[in-house]
Scaffold this active site. Structure first.
Site, mmCIF file in Angstrom:
data_model
loop_
_atom_site.group_PDB
_atom_site.id
_atom_site.type_symbol
_atom_site.label_atom_id
_atom_site.label_comp_id
_atom_site.label_asym_id
_atom_site.label_seq_id
_atom_site.Cartn_x
_atom_site.Cartn_y
_atom_site.Cartn_z
ATOM 1 N N HIS A 74 16.109 -3.275 117.070
ATOM 2 C CA HIS A 74 15.202 -2.123 117.072
ATOM 3 C C HIS A 74 15.416 -1.288 118.323
ATOM 4 O O HIS A 74 15.463 -1.817 119.440
ATOM 5 C CB HIS A 74 13.740 -2.567 116.997
ATOM 6 C CG HIS A 74 12.780 -1.418 116.959
ATOM 7 N ND1 HIS A 74 12.692 -0.572 115.885
ATOM 8 C CD2 HIS A 74 11.902 -0.951 117.884
ATOM 9 C CE1 HIS A 74 11.781 0.364 116.130
ATOM 10 N NE2 HIS A 74 11.287 0.152 117.337
ATOM 11 N N SER A 75 15.555 0.032 118.141
ATOM 12 C CA SER A 75 15.715 0.974 119.241
ATOM 13 C C SER A 75 16.940 0.593 120.087
ATOM 14 O O SER A 75 18.044 0.523 119.556
ATOM 15 C CB SER A 75 14.421 1.021 120.070
ATOM 16 O OG SER A 75 14.374 2.153 120.886
ATOM 17 N N MET A 76 16.783 0.325 121.381
ATOM 18 C CA MET A 76 17.926 -0.101 122.179
ATOM 19 C C MET A 76 18.604 -1.315 121.554
ATOM 20 O O MET A 76 19.836 -1.462 121.594
ATOM 21 C CB MET A 76 17.491 -0.453 123.606
ATOM 22 C CG MET A 76 18.639 -0.908 124.510
ATOM 23 S SD MET A 76 18.116 -1.481 126.153
ATOM 24 C CE MET A 76 17.560 -3.146 125.746
#
Length: 232
Positions: A74-76
């Site tokens: 998720h995300s990074m």
């Protein structure tokens, strides 16, 4: 195998692990600089995090040659997972069965200024606006002081990450995104397609950057469907 967002830690995925049990075993990477690894200096480079994660997976026997291994970031964490998938394929490990890239625009898409808060105050403001972090850590100076080193490092890692437009994996890629996520537009989510030579799809859910918290049941159903289809 799950990879946390900037400032996140392995327990963030505990609800997902519970929701997918017992048919799916969920493990999560604990990045340096947080919780039980708080004394280990944080890493401010996505590819270094990926290499360390890959080494840990290989040491534990998760090399892509046994039971199907899915990567979820998720995300990074989506960037870290993508680089882990590349390492698995480059080193002949067979690669993951699927890469789930959540809440992150395609690796080759860069937005000037969005990932580079200039100081601690702007980092905290960004985290507060996005949600996904326990408010107690943002309001308590002592707790905030404990998490800021990892946050600074994570933001530097994302800001310094660049991927070639033709960097790709053979594994299928499933992108998950919230329909009001300020960090990932529908077009930026679809741009992940250029980073795989395998099957590709985008699944959109109601919500913002941390849509997966409010949409846990729908996310779990989507993951279960994909994993069932690939025999994981």
């Amino acid at each position: 195998m799950c990879f946390p967002h900037a400032g996140g830690s392995a327990p963030y995925y505990a609800p997902l692990a519970a929701a997918l049990a017992p048919s799916v075993d969920v493990l999560a990477v604990q990045y340096p600089g947080r919780q039980e690894r708080r004394q280990v200096p944080p890493v401010d480079d996505v590819r270094t995090l990926a290499r360390q994660s890959y080494d840990a997976l290989a040491e534990a026997g998760f090399d892509g040659t046994g039971r199907p291994l899915a990567l979820f970031g998720h995300s990074m964490g989506a960037l870290v997972a993508f680089e882990v998938a590349r390492l698995m394929e480059q080193r002949g490990d067979g690669g993951p069965a699927v890469l789930f890239a959540s809440g992150r625009r395609a690796p080759s898409r860069v937005r000037a200024g969005t990932d580079t808060p200039r100081d601690d105050a702007s980092i905290v403001a960004d985290i507060r606006a996005l949600g996904g972090t326990d408010a107690r850590f943002l309001e308590d100076p002592e707790l905030l002081g404990m998490v800021l080193p990892a946050l600074r490092s994570d933001y530097r890692a994302v800001a310094g990450y660049r991927s070639a437009a033709d960097a790709a994996i053979a594994a299928p890629v499933v992108v998950l995104v919230g329909d009001t996520d300020p960090h990932t537009t529908p077009e930026e989510a679809r741009a992940w397609q250029r980073h795989t030579s395998g099957p590709f799809e985008v699944r959109t859910f109601p919500g913002g950057h941390f849509y997966l918290e409010d949409q846990q049941r729908a996310v779990t159903a989507a993951l279960s469907e994909v994993l069932r289809d690939i025999g994981a």
